[in-house]
Design a protein around this motif. Structure first.
Motif, PDB file in Angstrom:
ATOM      1  N   UNK B 179      45.198   3.365  43.348  1.00 51.45           N
ATOM      2  CA  UNK B 179      44.644   2.027  43.182  1.00 51.45           C
ATOM      3  C   UNK B 179      44.987   1.152  44.380  1.00 51.45           C
ATOM      4  N   UNK B 180      46.067   1.495  45.082  1.00 53.06           N
ATOM      5  CA  UNK B 180      46.424   0.749  46.282  1.00 53.06           C
ATOM      6  C   UNK B 180      45.297   0.817  47.308  1.00 53.06           C
ATOM      7  N   UNK B 181      44.638   1.975  47.392  1.00 56.67           N
ATOM      8  CA  UNK B 181      43.535   2.114  48.346  1.00 56.67           C
ATOM      9  C   UNK B 181      42.348   1.256  47.936  1.00 56.67           C
ATOM     10  N   UNK B 182      42.019   1.277  46.636  1.00 58.75           N
ATOM     11  CA  UNK B 182      40.862   0.499  46.197  1.00 58.75           C
ATOM     12  C   UNK B 182      41.179  -0.995  46.263  1.00 58.75           C
ATOM     13  N   UNK B 183      42.452  -1.350  46.056  1.00 55.70           N
ATOM     14  CA  UNK B 183      42.854  -2.740  46.203  1.00 55.70           C
ATOM     15  C   UNK B 183      42.620  -3.215  47.640  1.00 55.70           C
ATOM     16  N   UNK B 184      43.020  -2.367  48.610  1.00 52.20           N
ATOM     17  CA  UNK B 184      42.839  -2.740  50.011  1.00 52.20           C
ATOM     18  C   UNK B 184      41.364  -2.914  50.344  1.00 52.20           C
ATOM     19  N   UNK B 185      40.528  -2.022  49.800  1.00 58.62           N
ATOM     20  CA  UNK B 185      39.094  -2.168  50.043  1.00 58.62           C
ATOM     21  C   UNK B 185      38.603  -3.484  49.453  1.00 58.62           C
ATOM     22  N   UNK B 186      39.188  -3.884  48.325  1.00 60.41           N
ATOM     23  CA  UNK B 186      38.801  -5.120  47.662  1.00 60.41           C
ATOM     24  C   UNK B 186      39.067  -6.359  48.503  1.00 60.41           C
ATOM     25  N   UNK B 187      40.059  -6.293  49.380  1.00 64.96           N
ATOM     26  CA  UNK B 187      40.320  -7.432  50.259  1.00 64.96           C
ATOM     27  C   UNK B 187      39.120  -7.695  51.150  1.00 64.96           C
ATOM     28  N   UNK B 188      38.343  -6.659  51.412  1.00 65.56           N
ATOM     29  CA  UNK B 188      37.109  -6.855  52.161  1.00 65.56           C
ATOM     30  C   UNK B 188      36.019  -7.325  51.219  1.00 65.56           C
ATOM     31  N   UNK B 189      35.770  -6.550  50.169  1.00 67.47           N
ATOM     32  CA  UNK B 189      34.691  -6.877  49.239  1.00 67.47           C
ATOM     33  C   UNK B 189      35.002  -6.177  47.925  1.00 67.47           C
ATOM     34  N   UNK B 190      34.990  -6.926  46.822  1.00 67.89           N
ATOM     35  CA  UNK B 190      35.332  -6.339  45.530  1.00 67.89           C
ATOM     36  C   UNK B 190      34.332  -5.272  45.103  1.00 67.89           C
ATOM     37  N   UNK B 191      33.062  -5.487  45.433  1.00 64.03           N
ATOM     38  CA  UNK B 191      32.061  -4.500  45.037  1.00 64.03           C
ATOM     39  C   UNK B 191      32.364  -3.161  45.721  1.00 64.03           C
ATOM     40  N   UNK B 192      32.728  -3.225  46.993  1.00 66.42           N
ATOM     41  CA  UNK B 192      33.077  -1.998  47.722  1.00 66.42           C
ATOM     42  C   UNK B 192      34.323  -1.366  47.122  1.00 66.42           C
ATOM     43  N   UNK B 193      35.298  -2.205  46.753  1.00 70.88           N
ATOM     44  CA  UNK B 193      36.530  -1.700  46.156  1.00 70.88           C
ATOM     45  C   UNK B 193      36.248  -0.975  44.845  1.00 70.88           C
TER      46      UNK B 193
END
Lengths: 254, 472
Positions: B179-193
């Protein structure tokens, strides 16, 4: 592995490189389907981009590709559809993200399977390679990240490796586009039957399992004489894979 | 046809499975590894024991160490943010000069020349065009800086190390370490995360990751945080420290978001999404020098422009709605005024006001337009002369001027802090909601993921407001 003789020009990659056209997402009317499989983070998407001219997102972390991406290229007037599969460590586990890759290699019947491996972590990567070679007869090993292997002072004898695995081996550094023309040439030759593989089959199996496999595989061959991977199906049956039991009944993989 | 034979095969396989016993899987795996070892022995030679493996190990020892891992993570986050904030200022000013100060008046002039009716001109140029121009001017520069920086870190191989550092915390909260990886992606865009959560095998942990991804402060919300922090929090300290102070406030909010992510994950895994934490192998890939220019090029073309386009598609209708509610009258007040008045009481309870709540309702499609909507509506209610008329979104040239308008609208430090909190804790944007639905295929979980953060936002801002007023 048996290579049929050709004229000198035909075998030259540079001569043939002119015949390459990157077709991007235009995957209609293809002649062959090529699957890209391999462990996570070995550069499958980078190889995919280099061949199709697409810009699939790449990144240095395992698990980046979560869906199947498709692209195409044309080589010497033949169209190849290329399918970038999510990375997997093994085909024996039951996890869902690996299912996409597993099902495609087994049921998607690709003409050629390109197995992308990290050259500096070859031993670990071979686990998957040996499993794929149980399933398919037409594969090529893409020994990627050669630049890193060289930096790590690894020397890889690709001829010995090709002989042991029974499939062609092409060293590449996809990030720098090195080896890609050679890879495409090999894929084309495999698809057209100019190279015939004799893939390695897993040897170090205890006797009782080996005997059970032979028994089962012989029976499967009786029902489905044309499938190349009866031994793999036998393996999965011994494992109790429900998916395989179902498809055995419907005969989907024929 | 062959049904009998196939049944026979299956029966045979069941018998054989019993004969072989439990060791089958292990024996097979061992067999494969033995084969692999043999093959490698014949084909691979290590020329020299020293290699870059050691350098990788050395770097890993530092950035995944118990002592340095976390501080380094925050420093890297701070540097990326600082470069984004400072670097985006100039192109932002240029773009808004061009799109808002030059092209907008030109369009208005053209419209009046060809005798376009006022309502069509207002709807198209003041509504739709301005909303789009705003999103481009405010979003494009920070994204064009943030995404490439993030992609460079990604190519270098830093992300899995972040996952490694945070794994323990996620495990404690009953969630998956990836989830740490998807969290980091979320800092860019939640949809991408949320799309990235596909790397999580277990459906339970994947749902947790989807529901809590909204607590990663996304790109559309960074500008709001930065602007409000600069105006109200930065002003608390002498001018020479205000930059650092506002940066600290923004990072504070981002970290608070992570705290909420852990708490909510923990809460979910103890209640509705109970279950064991699954174990997984995370390979720490070798560090790879990023291909600098190629990364910059692809991340601008592929990521930035795609996200920007999506924002524009959503901002255009929102701009139209804002213009309409400000210009359609029910009795003697516009719909906007009417909405603001009716929400003011509730807003006060939360330490916010009616304007902010209306802005958040209007801005569901795109978080980027919250601040311009707030400004426009504030001018509408206070009646101070600024901006361009009813329902016209605008931005003021300096943060000071923006602050003056907001203070005239009754804003205090409490309003600012609660707005920052509410910007962190509210429903995801419509793109994200749609993505959640596509990934979960469940109305129930999409509703939970959309409503849960708003409720949290109400509770948190309410508590902050009450405590603040007690102490003040």
């Amino acid at each position: 592995m048996e290579v049929k003789p050709k004229s000198a020009c035909e075998t030259c990659v540079q001569f043939n490189a002119d015949g390459l056209k990157k077709l991007g997402v235009n995957t209609s009317d293809f002649d062959f389907v090529v699957a890209l499989a391999g462990n996570p983070n070995t550069g499958k998407s980078t190889v995919f981009n280099a061949m199709t001219g697409l810009r699939q997102h790449t990144g240095n972390w395992p698990g980046k590709t979560v869906t199947r991406a498709e692209g195409a290229f044309e080589y010497n007037k033949e169209k190849f559809k290329l399918v970038d599969l999510p990375g997997t460590y093994s085909l024996l586990s039951t996890s869902e993200d690996e299912e996409v890759a597993r099902n495609f290699i087994l049921f998607g019947k690709p003409s050629v399977t390109v197995i992308v491996v990290d050259a500096s972590r070859l031993e670990r990567n071979l686990n998957l390679v040996l499993q794929i070679l149980e399933i398919t007869n037409n594969a090529v090993l893409c020994l990627n990240l050669m630049d890193e292997a060289q930096r790590n002072n690894l020397e890889i004898n690709t001829r010995t490796l090709a002989k042991d695995l029974g499939i062609p081996v092409v060293p590449t550094s996809a990030r720098y586009n090195r080896g890609i023309p050679e890879l495409i040439q090999t894929i084309s030759e495999l698809a057209n039957g100019k190279i015939v593989c004799k893939p390695h089959r897993i040897k170090n199996i205890p006797k009782n399992i080996e005997q059970a496999l032979e028994k089962l595989s012989a029976e499967i061959k009786e029902v489905y004489p044309d499938i190349p991977n009866s031994r793999w199906i036998a393996l999965r049956l011994l494992e109790g894979d429900r998916n395989i039991i179902e498809t055995l009944k419907t005969g989907e993989f024929v | 046809m062959n049904t009998n034979k196939i049944d026979h095969i299956i029966a045979l396989s069941n018998d054989l499975r019993w004969q072989i016993g439990d060791e089958f899987h292990d024996n097979l795996a061992e067999g494969i590894y033995a084969d692999a070892a043999e093959i490698v022995k014949g084909a691979v030679r290590k020329k020299d024991e020293k290699g870059t493996f050691r350098i990788d190990t050395k770097i890993d020892k530092i950035i995944t160490s118990k002592v340095w891992g976390f501080p380094l993570m925050f420093i890297i986050l701070a540097v990326v943010l600082w470069m984004t904030i400072v670097g985006a200022n100039y192109p932002s000013a240029m773009l808004s000069g061009l799109l808002l100060d030059t092209i907008h008046p030109a369009l208005k002039g053209f419209a009046s020349n060809i005798g376009m009716p006022w309502w069509l001109d207002g709807f198209l140029i003041d509504g739709v065009y301005l909303a789009v121009a705003w999103v481009i001017a405010v979003m494009l520069p920070p994204m064009a800086i943030f995404f490439p920086l993030f992609t460079l870190l990604e190519d270098f191989g830093y992300l899995p190390r972040v996952a490694f550092n945070l794994d323990h915390l996620f495990k404690l909260s009953g969630a998956h370490g990836k989830q740490a990886l998807t969290m980091s992606m979320g800092f860019g865009c939640n949809a991408a995360g949320i799309v990235a959560t596909r790397i999580i095998d277990s459906p339970r942990e994947r749902l947790i990751a989807i529901i809590t991804n909204n607590f990663s402060l996304c790109n559309g919300r960074w500008p709001t945080q930065i602007l409000i922090a600069t105006i109200f929090v930065g002003a608390l300290v002498p001018a020479s420290y205000s930059g650092i102070m506002s940066l600290a406030a923004v990072i504070g909010i981002a970290v608070l978001g992570m705290v909420f992510m852990f708490l909510v994950s923990w809460g979910l895994s103890k209640t509705v999404l109970k279950g064991e934490v699954s174990t997984f192998n995370l390979e720490l890939p070798p560090y790879r020098p990023p291909r600098f220019w190629k990364t910059i090029y692809t991340s601008i073309i592929d990521r930035t422009l795609i996200v920007l386009w999506r924002a524009i598609v959503f901002a255009a209708p929102a701009g139209a709605v804002i213009w309409l509610i400000s210009n359609i009258y029910l009795g003697d007040a516009s719909i906007a005024t009417w909405l603001i008045d009716s929400l003011d009481g509730f807003g006060f309870l939360l330490g916010l006001n009616g304007v902010i709540l209306v802005a958040y309702i209007v801005a569901i499609p795109a978080n980027e337009i919250v601040i311009p909507t707030i400004l426009m509506l504030t001018v509408l209610v206070t009646g101070i002369s600024a901006g361009e008329g009813a329902g016209v979104m605008f931005e003021l040239d300096s943060a000071t001027a923006t602050g003056d308008i907001l203070r005239a609208g009754g804003w205090t430090l409490l309003t600012a802090i609660n707005l920052m909190l509410f910007s962190l804790l509210h429903n995801p944007c419509s793109t994200t909601i749609y993505t959640i639905y596509k990934e979960t295929k469940s109305v129930k979980w999409t509703t939970v993921a959309s409503v849960l953060p708003v409720i949290l936002g109400f509770v948190v801002t309410f508590l902050v407001a009450q405590i603040w007023r007690l102490l003040a």
